[in-house]
Structure formats: structure tokens, C-alpha cells
Design a protein around this motif. Structure first.
Motif, mmCIF file in Angstrom:
data_model
loop_
_atom_site.group_PDB
_atom_site.id
_atom_site.type_symbol
_atom_site.label_atom_id
_atom_site.label_comp_id
_atom_site.label_asym_id
_atom_site.label_seq_id
_atom_site.Cartn_x
_atom_site.Cartn_y
_atom_site.Cartn_z
ATOM 1 N N CYS A 18 5.258 -9.852 -9.369
ATOM 2 C CA CYS A 18 5.207 -8.492 -9.838
ATOM 3 C C CYS A 18 4.073 -7.882 -9.428
ATOM 4 C CB CYS A 18 5.531 -8.837 -11.440
ATOM 5 S SG CYS A 18 7.350 -9.469 -11.723
ATOM 6 N N ILE A 22 3.581 -4.143 -7.650
ATOM 7 C CA ILE A 22 2.806 -3.014 -8.206
ATOM 8 C C ILE A 22 1.753 -2.491 -7.479
ATOM 9 C CG2 ILE A 22 1.763 -2.158 -10.119
ATOM 10 C CD1 ILE A 22 3.700 -3.804 -11.946
ATOM 11 N N ASP A 75 7.345 -2.927 -13.893
ATOM 12 C CA ASP A 75 7.828 -2.521 -12.506
ATOM 13 C C ASP A 75 8.820 -1.335 -12.797
ATOM 14 O OD1 ASP A 75 10.076 -3.284 -14.153
ATOM 15 O OD2 ASP A 75 10.924 -4.466 -12.427
ATOM 16 N N LYS A 93 12.004 2.747 -10.645
ATOM 17 C CA LYS A 93 11.867 1.143 -10.730
ATOM 18 C C LYS A 93 11.373 0.734 -9.228
ATOM 19 C CE LYS A 93 13.620 -3.074 -12.233
ATOM 20 N NZ LYS A 93 14.751 -3.997 -12.677
ATOM 21 N N ILE A 94 10.376 -0.040 -9.435
ATOM 22 C CA ILE A 94 9.674 -0.676 -8.151
ATOM 23 C C ILE A 94 10.605 -1.831 -7.843
ATOM 24 C CG2 ILE A 94 7.764 -1.473 -7.050
ATOM 25 C CD1 ILE A 94 6.405 -0.110 -9.321
ATOM 26 N N TYR A 95 11.002 -2.196 -6.537
ATOM 27 C CA TYR A 95 11.761 -3.157 -5.888
ATOM 28 C C TYR A 95 11.022 -3.649 -4.979
ATOM 29 C CZ TYR A 95 15.695 -1.545 -8.747
ATOM 30 O OH TYR A 95 16.510 -0.877 -9.747
#
Length: 117
Positions: A18, A22, A75, A93-95
Motif C-alpha cells: 500500500c 501511494i 489509498d 482511489k489509487i489502484y
């Protein structure tokens, strides 16, 4: 004992993954914003990360606009962009390989997916 070690190692790996995602979020991301009426707008975001603070800019058909009040929480992230006197809130949202981005302006909501440029 092995189970406890395995569980701890797995959780540590998840946290590190995670944080790596980021940290890798900085840079250029591009996508096409499609409105309800079918109009499409190419957007390119230039993100910079400093701890939990998000800064940068967005290149739009109307020119380059700064990212204001950017915050990252895990995230997920939020920021605003001002277009004239219109405040346009963004949340996303970060994938692993993309960013899901929700944009709201004048009561109209839209969603786009950004890919690394």
C-alpha cells in the motif's frame, strides 16, 4: 508459531505494498472525462506527494489549473480545482495500475479512470 510468523509477514507485505502504491502515485496521469451528454474532455494530472499532502496541477482544454487542498488518506485522496469561480471537488482511489477519479461540478457528477502517462 509458524502460523503467527506467516500472518505477521503477510500483513507486513500488505502494508508495504500500500505504501509503495501511494509513493508511486506521484507523476503524470491521463484520462478522458465523458459527461452525461457525451461530451469528452482529455485531462492530464501532474501529482506531487509530500506525506499526506497532495499538490500538482491538471491540464484541461481550458488550460492548466492548480490542485488545491489535496489530502491523501491511505489509498484514497481528495482535492479541489478552481475553474474561474467554480470549485470542482475531486475524490479518488489509487489502484495498482490506475486511479479511479470522481469529479463534481455544478451538481453534475462524473467518473473517469486515469492511467500513468
Amino acid at each position: 508459531m509458524k502460523r503467527k510468523f506467516f500472518t505477521t509477514a503477510l500483513l507486513s507485505f500488505c502494508f508495504l505494498a500500500c505504501f509503495a502504491a501511494i509513493g508511486d502515485f506521484s507523476g503524470n496521469w491521463a484520462g478522458i472525462l465523458t459527461m452525461e451528454n457525451g461530451d469528452q474532455y482529455p485531462l492530464t494530472y501532474h501529482f506531487k506527494i509530500d506525506g499526506e499532502k497532495l499538490t500538482g496541477s491538471v491540464q484541461t482544454p481550458k488550460g492548466e489549473l492548480p490542485v488545491d487542498d489535496g489530502k491523501i488518506n491511505g489509498d484514497k485522496f481528495t482535492f479541489t480545482v478552481m475553474l474561474g469561480d467554480i470549485e470542482i471537488p475531486h475524490s479518488g482511489k489509487i489502484y495498482a495500475d490506475s486511479i479511479g477519479l470522481d469529479i463534481a461540478a455544478n451538481g453534475v457528477k462524473a467518473h473517469t479512470t486515469l492511467k500513468r502517462k
